[in-house]
Design a protein around this motif. Structure first.
Motif, PDB file in Angstrom:
ATOM      1  N   GLN A  37      31.986  42.637  34.782  1.00  0.00           N
ATOM      2  CA  GLN A  37      31.189  42.146  35.905  1.00  0.00           C
ATOM      3  C   GLN A  37      31.176  40.638  35.759  1.00  0.00           C
ATOM      4  N   GLU A  95      30.234  36.865  36.339  1.00  0.00           N
ATOM      5  CA  GLU A  95      29.144  35.974  36.729  1.00  0.00           C
ATOM      6  C   GLU A  95      29.730  34.569  36.708  1.00  0.00           C
ATOM      7  N   ASP A  98      34.468  46.018  29.578  1.00  0.00           N
ATOM      8  CA  ASP A  98      33.376  46.571  30.375  1.00  0.00           C
ATOM      9  C   ASP A  98      32.068  45.897  30.001  1.00  0.00           C
ATOM     10  N   LYS A 128      29.431  42.090  30.866  1.00  0.00           N
ATOM     11  CA  LYS A 128      29.216  40.906  31.698  1.00  0.00           C
ATOM     12  C   LYS A 128      30.074  39.755  31.188  1.00  0.00           C
ATOM     13  N   SER A 172      36.882  46.659  33.143  1.00  0.00           N
ATOM     14  CA  SER A 172      36.881  45.465  33.995  1.00  0.00           C
ATOM     15  C   SER A 172      35.473  44.889  34.010  1.00  0.00           C
TER      16      SER A 172
END
Ligand SMILES: Cc1cc2nc3c(=O)[nH]c(=O)nc-3n(C[C@H](O)[C@H](O)[C@H](O)COP(=O)(O)OP(=O)(O)OC[C@H]3O[C@@H](n4cnc5c(N)ncnc54)[C@H](O)[C@@H]3O)c2cc1C
Ligand SMILES: Nc1ncnc2c1ncn2[C@@H]1O[C@H](COP(=O)(O)O)[C@@H](O)[C@H]1O
Lengths: 303, 257
Positions: free
Chosen positions: A156, A158, A47, A49, A154
């Motif tokens: 995020q 980039e 959880d 970036k 999960s």
């Protein structure tokens, strides 16, 4: 503190060891972001970036490109700490990053205490405590840190654009030869190390393996010297085994050897050096010359 | 072709280590010293390349106190042409960045085509000096090589990964390589070559001439690890030991019927 965790993928798959850096960051109470050259279909359960570069574009072994991508992320995130595994990927890439950032690097961290890192020295016979001022790059000893439970979450994602230009041309993989003995199926493994002294003495170890109804294995120098074949090598660059009984004969217990056998149910070590690090994982350490002790043991077993 | 190999002298790892008075490193008295095992493979590869290419020269370099010349003499006896010793009685206090900086300060303008180091030193084990040096010299680098084939202007290496997997990588020269165990079979110096090596050039330069960089990493303490497992240690007469071990195996494992 902010830490950038460098995950690792091999032959298109995320390596489970990637989570060890997450455990380490947890211990430090650091805020995290993750970096991975990998693929969309196999993302870390995390959880936070994730900076992701596509491995087909960046190349799996392309340290120059991976470094460029990492520097881009370091520029965005400004981490105080960048964490790698001490694996063939990490020990290759970490110093390149440390050099580019002129940051201090601490290799093979096994612990963190009061703001200092603890690392092994002299084949784990000593522990060094080290301090770094400013941005720090670390590699973690495999297995030294682990998450309390299964990873979840999960990320995020980039995306990073990769172009793959490099002076190093990756031509492909070469798998270890298959066939021969399968040590992972043996209930008893008796392994020979450099302490056997000469190839003729391998017979002593083989005889004990036979008397115990098991197979014989070897440490790396015995294989490198050509005294036996590679499929008998136990360790991080050989087989990982977990027999009911593992007997290490003339093996010092380097971390790379331990990585292959430390899950064995019962470990006996035979070594002339009472301080040999194999003693750390041995249930019984017999301090003796293997050339005398093993034949005596084998003879008694035969009765 | 101009070739450089960097070697470190390290204690025998079977030694009983004691700590130095400052408690920051091992005490360097009463130890048996040898060439770092990984560097033996580096020297052998450098010598093979030197022999194959014929002309040119192979330089062996080491940083450390006077005693490190012993390891350098071995490299000279294995086939290096000359030695450059960077004298530093306190080399154990230098971090990898400083060691690499000093080597780079000496090697920077010499135009080496190939540089070899060990993958790691056995005592320090940082696995950094090679790559830092490559960075400072602006050379491409491949680590942990277990295979080396030179075809003129490029080299194809096998780089070792985990579990027996290797990757094959092609690198243009000049380049730096860090050498892994098993890369080749390091030769034993023969007596005639040991004699010949005594006449080879081995110069010493003071570290102060080459190093101005401050350390990035400092060692605050060195200690013996706490014993964790505390398994049973058996010592004594061999026949008794065998009986004791058999009794333990019968009790604790299911492998003896
Ligand atoms: C990236 C990497 C991957 C590696 N992968 C592996 C791997 O997969 N497997 C592996 O094994 N190694 C691996 N290694 C090498 C590892 O670091 C050690 O160098 C190696 O395990 C040492 O083997 P050894 O214990 O047999 O020899 P040594 O470390 O030389 O130990 C010999 C031991 O024998 C004892 N001894 C000597 N004489 C006698 C006698 N007469 N009787 C009893 N005992 C005696 C000594 O006290 C000593 O403890 C790897 C290294 C690296 C850097
Ligand atoms: N004092 C030194 N003098 C010359 N070369 C060194 C020295 N220390 C390390 N090296 C080289 O750098 C490699 C890696 O060492 P390390 O980064 O300490 O693990 C060694 O195998 C040597 O080839």
């Amino acid at each position: 503190m902010k830490a950038l965790l460098v995950a690792e993928s091999r032959q298109g798959k995320l390596l489970a060891s990637s989570y060890e850096s997450l455990a380490f960051a947890g211990k430090l109470g650091a805020e995290t972001a993750m970096f991975l050259v990998g693929n969309d279909a196999d993302l870390p359960k995390y959880d936070g970036k994730l900076y992701l570069a596509d491995v087909t574009a960046a190349g799996e072994y392309n340290p120059e490109e991976h470094l460029r991508l990492l520097l881009e992320v370091v520029g965005t995130e400004n981490p105080e700490l960048i964490v790698f595994g001490h694996t063939s990927y990490g020990w290759d890439l970490a110093p390149r990053l440390a050099m580019a950032l002129k940051a201090g690097q601490v290799s093979e961290v096994v612990d963190w205490k009061d703001g200092s890192f603890v690392v092994p020295a002299c084949n784990s016979k000593l522990r060094r405590t080290v301090k770094v001022d400013g941005v720090t790059v670390v590699t973690l000893q495999s297995g030294a840190f682990s998450l309390a439970g299964p990873p979840s979450g999960s990320p995020q994602v980039e995306k990073l654009a990769a172009n793959g230009a490099t002076k190093l041309e990756f031509l492909g993989y070469e798998e270890a030869e298959k066939g021969g003995v399968d040590l992972s199926k043996a209930g008893v493994i008796v392994s020979a190390g450099r302490g056997i002294g000469k190839p003729e003495n391998l017979a002593i170890v083989e005889a004990l393996a036979k008397a115990l109804g098991g197979e014989f294995g070897a440490s790396r120098p015995v294989v490198d010297s050509g005294w036996t074949e590679h499929n008998r090598q136990v360790g991080s660059t050989g087989q990982t085994v977990a027999p009911k009984l593992y007997v290490a004969c003339g093996i010092s217990g380097a971390i790379q050897h331990l990585a292959g056998m430390k899950k064995s149910e019962f470990v006996v070590a035979i070594n002339t050096d009472k301080d040999a690090p194999i003693g750390e994982v041995a249930d019984v350490l017999v301090v003796a010359d293997l050339k005398q002790f093993i034949p005596a043991l084998t003879a008694k077993l035969a009765k | 072709m101009k070739i450089l190999v960097c070697i470190k002298q390290v204690p025998d790892m079977e030694s009983r280590f004691k700590l130095n008075p400052a408690g920051t490193w091992y005490n360097d008295q009463d130890l048996a010293w040898r060439m770092n095992e990984y560097d033996e493979f580096a020297v052998e590869q450098a010598v093979q390349l030197r022999e194959k290419t014929g002309d040119g020269e192979l330089v062996v370099l080491s940083i450390g106190p006077e005693r490190v010349k012993e390891a350098m003499k071995k490299a000279l006896a294995m086939g290096a042409d000359r030695g450059v010793h960077i004298l530093d009685a306190a080399s154990h206090e230098k971090d990898p960045f400083q060691i690499a900086s000093a080597i780079a300060a000496w090697a920077g303008d010499q135009g080496f085509d190939a540089v070899f180091t060990g993958m790691q030193s056995q005592d320090r084990g940082s696995a950094q000096v090679g790559l830092l040096l490559a960075g400072m010299l602006g050379l491409p680098a491949v680590t942990t090589i277990v295979g080396f084939e030179n075809d003129g202007s490029a080299v194809t290496v096998r780089r070792e990964l985990e579990g027996g997997l290797k990757s094959i990588v092609k690198v243009p020269l000049p380049a730096l390589f860090t050498c892994q165990l098993g890369l080749n079979t390091p030769r034993y110096p023969t007596l005639p070559n040991i004699m010949k090596a005594k006449k080879k050039e081995l110069v010493s330069l003071p570290i102060a001439d080459l190093l101005s960089a401050a350390p990035l990493v400092t060692t605050t303490a060195t200690a013996f690890p706490e014993k964790k497992g505390g398994g049973l240690v058996l010592e004594g007469d061999v026949a008794d030991l065998a009986d004791k071990l058999l009794a333990i195996l019968k009790e604790k494992t299911a492998v003896l019927k």
